[in-house]
Write a protein that holds these residues in place. Structure first.
Motif, short mmCIF file in Angstrom:
data_model
loop_
_atom_site.label_atom_id
_atom_site.label_comp_id
_atom_site.label_asym_id
_atom_site.label_seq_id
_atom_site.Cartn_x
_atom_site.Cartn_y
_atom_site.Cartn_z
N LYS A 65 0.84 -1.21 0.00
CA LYS A 65 0.00 0.00 0.00
C LYS A 65 0.87 1.25 0.00
N LEU A 66 1.91 1.26 0.84
CA LEU A 66 2.81 2.41 0.88
C LEU A 66 3.50 2.62 -0.47
N ALA A 67 3.91 1.52 -1.10
CA ALA A 67 4.57 1.63 -2.40
C ALA A 67 3.64 2.21 -3.46
N VAL A 68 2.40 1.73 -3.50
CA VAL A 68 1.43 2.22 -4.50
C VAL A 68 1.09 3.69 -4.25
N LEU A 69 0.81 4.04 -3.00
CA LEU A 69 0.48 5.44 -2.68
C LEU A 69 1.64 6.37 -3.00
N SER A 70 2.85 5.96 -2.63
CA SER A 70 4.03 6.80 -2.86
C SER A 70 4.32 6.94 -4.35
N ARG A 71 4.21 5.85 -5.08
CA ARG A 71 4.44 5.90 -6.52
C ARG A 71 3.44 6.82 -7.20
N ASN A 72 2.17 6.69 -6.84
CA ASN A 72 1.14 7.54 -7.44
C ASN A 72 1.38 9.01 -7.10
N ASN A 73 1.82 9.27 -5.88
CA ASN A 73 2.10 10.65 -5.48
C ASN A 73 3.28 11.19 -6.29
N CYS A 74 4.33 10.40 -6.46
CA CYS A 74 5.47 10.83 -7.28
C CYS A 74 5.05 11.07 -8.73
N LEU A 75 4.22 10.18 -9.23
CA LEU A 75 3.75 10.28 -10.61
C LEU A 75 2.94 11.56 -10.83
N ASN A 76 2.06 11.87 -9.89
CA ASN A 76 1.17 13.03 -10.04
C ASN A 76 1.83 14.35 -9.67
N LYS A 77 2.69 14.34 -8.66
CA LYS A 77 3.26 15.59 -8.17
C LYS A 77 4.70 15.82 -8.61
N GLY A 78 5.42 14.76 -8.96
CA GLY A 78 6.80 14.91 -9.42
C GLY A 78 7.82 15.06 -8.32
N TYR A 79 7.43 14.92 -7.06
CA TYR A 79 8.34 15.05 -5.93
C TYR A 79 8.58 13.69 -5.29
N PRO A 80 9.74 13.49 -4.66
CA PRO A 80 9.94 12.27 -3.88
C PRO A 80 8.93 12.22 -2.73
N PHE A 93 11.47 3.68 7.80
CA PHE A 93 11.22 4.83 6.93
C PHE A 93 11.69 4.50 5.51
N TYR A 94 10.91 4.94 4.51
CA TYR A 94 11.23 4.71 3.10
C TYR A 94 11.15 6.02 2.33
N MET A 95 11.91 6.08 1.24
CA MET A 95 11.84 7.21 0.31
C MET A 95 11.55 6.64 -1.07
N THR A 96 10.49 7.15 -1.71
CA THR A 96 10.13 6.73 -3.06
C THR A 96 10.40 7.89 -4.01
N ARG A 97 11.13 7.60 -5.07
CA ARG A 97 11.42 8.64 -6.06
C ARG A 97 11.57 8.01 -7.43
N ILE A 98 11.57 8.86 -8.43
CA ILE A 98 11.69 8.37 -9.81
C ILE A 98 13.13 8.56 -10.28
N HIS A 99 13.65 7.52 -10.92
CA HIS A 99 14.97 7.56 -11.57
C HIS A 99 14.74 7.22 -13.03
N PHE A 102 12.01 4.65 -13.83
CA PHE A 102 11.80 3.65 -12.79
C PHE A 102 11.55 4.31 -11.44
N TYR A 103 10.63 3.75 -10.69
CA TYR A 103 10.35 4.22 -9.34
C TYR A 103 11.07 3.31 -8.36
N THR A 104 11.78 3.92 -7.41
CA THR A 104 12.47 3.12 -6.39
C THR A 104 11.93 3.49 -5.02
N MET A 105 11.76 2.48 -4.20
CA MET A 105 11.36 2.69 -2.80
C MET A 105 12.50 2.14 -1.95
N THR A 106 13.25 3.03 -1.33
CA THR A 106 14.46 2.68 -0.61
C THR A 106 14.25 2.87 0.88
#
Length: 143
Positions: A65-80, A93-99, A102-106
């Protein structure tokens, strides 16, 4: 660590579905505050009690759930996006960002909080403090 009313960033426990992904409701949302309304989402959180009712499957579903929500937020807003998962007294704690595409959740930090005041000394170690400072730094400078 993740909220500061002077910077108009709050941690809230919503009782409704996420607007971006309406079929998924996070336990916690970190969002900006614009006057009396909630602004953009900066992160999400999931919480489990860590007792016998918590299973590996439920923790995996929360991580997904966290991965999907974070990915969608990155996709829509462009921010990590930062996210956190609580399992009893363990915080991750995780950080999701786009490279590129590709989206990475670290995982950026993991700490165990004390279960009582008598064990607070074991929490105040240099490793835990450095982890919390790093998570704070990543959140305020990347999100």
């Amino acid at each position: 660590i993740l909220a500061d009313t002077t910077k108009k960033v709050i941690l809230r426990w919503p009782n409704k579905m996420d607007e971006v992904t309406p079929e998924i409701r996070p336990d916690a949302i970190i969002s900006t505050l614009i006057q009396s309304r909630f602004g953009r989402h900066l992160g999400y959180g999931e919480v489990k009690p860590g007792d016998d009712s918590t299973t590996t499957q439920s923790l995996c579903i929360d991580t997904l759930k966290l991965a999907v929500l974070s990915r969608n937020n990155c996709l829509n807003k462009g921010y990590p996006t930062i996210s956190f998962q609580v399992n009893g007294f363990q915080l991750t704690f995780y950080m999701t960002r786009i490279h590129q595409r590709f989206y990475t959740m670290t995982e950026i930090g993991r700490v165990k909080v004390p279960d009582s005041l008598s064990s607070i000394e074991s929490f105040a170690t240099m490793k835990n403090l450095q982890t919390l400072l790093y998570v704070t730094h990543v959140f305020w400078y990347c999100c």
